[in-house]
Design a protein around this motif. Structure first.
Motif, PDB file in Angstrom:
ATOM      1  N   GLN A 296       5.566  14.967 -10.118  1.00 34.88           N
ATOM      2  CA  GLN A 296       6.028  15.159 -11.500  1.00 34.88           C
ATOM      3  C   GLN A 296       5.049  16.044 -12.272  1.00 34.88           C
ATOM      4  OE1 GLN A 296       8.927  14.349 -12.715  1.00 34.88           O
ATOM      5  NE2 GLN A 296       8.428  15.262 -14.684  1.00 34.88           N
TER       6      GLN A 296
ATOM      7  N   GLN B  25       4.017  10.618  -9.042  1.00 35.32           N
ATOM      8  CA  GLN B  25       3.339  11.070 -10.264  1.00 35.32           C
ATOM      9  C   GLN B  25       2.760  12.467 -10.071  1.00 35.32           C
ATOM     10  OE1 GLN B  25       0.512   7.924 -10.785  1.00 35.32           O
ATOM     11  NE2 GLN B  25       1.955   6.562 -11.827  1.00 35.32           N
ATOM     12  N   GLN B  26       2.173  12.722  -8.913  1.00 35.26           N
ATOM     13  CA  GLN B  26       1.604  14.040  -8.648  1.00 35.26           C
ATOM     14  C   GLN B  26       2.695  15.106  -8.577  1.00 35.26           C
ATOM     15  OE1 GLN B  26      -0.715  13.406  -5.102  1.00 35.26           O
ATOM     16  NE2 GLN B  26      -2.446  12.540  -6.235  1.00 35.26           N
TER      17      GLN B  26
ATOM     18  N   HIS C 104       0.840  -1.201   0.000  1.00 34.90           N
ATOM     19  CA  HIS C 104       0.000   0.000   0.000  1.00 34.90           C
ATOM     20  C   HIS C 104       0.879   1.257   0.000  1.00 34.90           C
ATOM     21  CE1 HIS C 104      -3.414   2.582   0.803  1.00 34.90           C
ATOM     22  NE2 HIS C 104      -2.770   3.093   1.848  1.00 34.90           N
ATOM     23  N   ASN C 105       1.911   1.255   0.835  1.00 32.34           N
ATOM     24  CA  ASN C 105       2.817   2.405   0.899  1.00 32.34           C
ATOM     25  C   ASN C 105       3.537   2.613  -0.429  1.00 32.34           C
ATOM     26  OD1 ASN C 105       2.088   2.888   3.535  1.00 32.34           O
ATOM     27  ND2 ASN C 105       3.894   1.920   4.426  1.00 32.34           N
TER      28      ASN C 105
ATOM     29  N   GLU D 114       4.293   5.843  -5.247  1.00 30.40           N
ATOM     30  CA  GLU D 114       4.234   5.963  -6.714  1.00 30.40           C
ATOM     31  C   GLU D 114       3.248   7.062  -7.124  1.00 30.40           C
ATOM     32  OE1 GLU D 114       3.138   3.324 -10.674  1.00 30.40           O
ATOM     33  OE2 GLU D 114       3.359   2.346  -8.727  1.00 30.40           O
ATOM     34  N   ARG D 115       2.073   7.074  -6.497  1.00 31.00           N
ATOM     35  CA  ARG D 115       1.076   8.093  -6.828  1.00 31.00           C
ATOM     36  C   ARG D 115       1.582   9.491  -6.471  1.00 31.00           C
ATOM     37  NH1 ARG D 115      -3.868   7.210  -3.666  1.00 31.00           N
ATOM     38  NH2 ARG D 115      -3.213   8.937  -2.378  1.00 31.00           N
ATOM     39  N   ASN D 116       2.216   9.624  -5.311  1.00 34.94           N
ATOM     40  CA  ASN D 116       2.763  10.926  -4.923  1.00 34.94           C
ATOM     41  C   ASN D 116       3.857  11.374  -5.889  1.00 34.94           C
ATOM     42  OD1 ASN D 116       1.049  11.098  -2.756  1.00 34.94           O
ATOM     43  ND2 ASN D 116       2.546  10.405  -1.244  1.00 34.94           N
TER      44      ASN D 116
ATOM     45  N   GLN E  74       2.352   1.928  -3.345  1.00 34.11           N
ATOM     46  CA  GLN E  74       1.378   2.550  -4.243  1.00 34.11           C
ATOM     47  C   GLN E  74       1.247   4.041  -3.952  1.00 34.11           C
ATOM     48  OE1 GLN E  74      -2.118   0.220  -3.538  1.00 34.11           O
ATOM     49  NE2 GLN E  74      -1.514  -1.431  -4.931  1.00 34.11           N
ATOM     50  N   LEU E  75       1.203   4.383  -2.663  1.00 27.24           N
ATOM     51  CA  LEU E  75       1.108   5.796  -2.288  1.00 27.24           C
ATOM     52  C   LEU E  75       2.326   6.576  -2.749  1.00 27.24           C
ATOM     53  CD1 LEU E  75      -0.315   5.630   1.367  1.00 27.24           C
ATOM     54  CD2 LEU E  75      -1.521   6.336  -0.712  1.00 27.24           C
TER      55      LEU E  75
END
Length: 98
Positions: free
Chosen positions: A78, A75-76, A65-66, A71-73, A68-69
């Motif tokens: 970037q 992307q945001q 889960h961490n 990776e999403r952060n 994924q977080l």
């Protein structure tokens, strides 16, 4: 005199037999107590193993889960970096209508 010796030997043997019987009973009690203790230890070890396995499973889930977080952060971040870079690269902001 020989009868006295024979009586004495019989008493010694009887006493020895009683000692052996008593020691056997005591040894059996100690063995049973040790078996009970070993059974309890085995149960505790099994429980500890199960709990450790469950904890490891939860840690693995949390780690995924961490990840994924993160990776999403990433992307945001970037996206925001590109947005800021695009804004900075504009020569001048658009003129406002008077």
């Amino acid at each position: 005199m020989a009868e006295d010796r024979l009586d004495r030997i019989e008493r010694i043997l009887a006493s020895f037999s009683k000692d052996v019987a008593r020691n056997t009973v005591e040894a059996n009690l100690r063995i049973r107590s040790a078996e009970v203790t070993l059974d309890r230890l085995a149960e505790l070890l099994n429980r500890s193993y199960r709990q450790s396995s469950e904890r490891l499973d939860r840690i693995e889930e949390q780690t995924a889960h961490n990840a994924q977080l993160i990776e999403r952060n990433g992307q945001q971040i970037q996206f925001l970096r590109e947005l800021v870079q695009g804004h900075i690269s504009q020569s001048t902001p658009p003129a406002h209508a008077d």
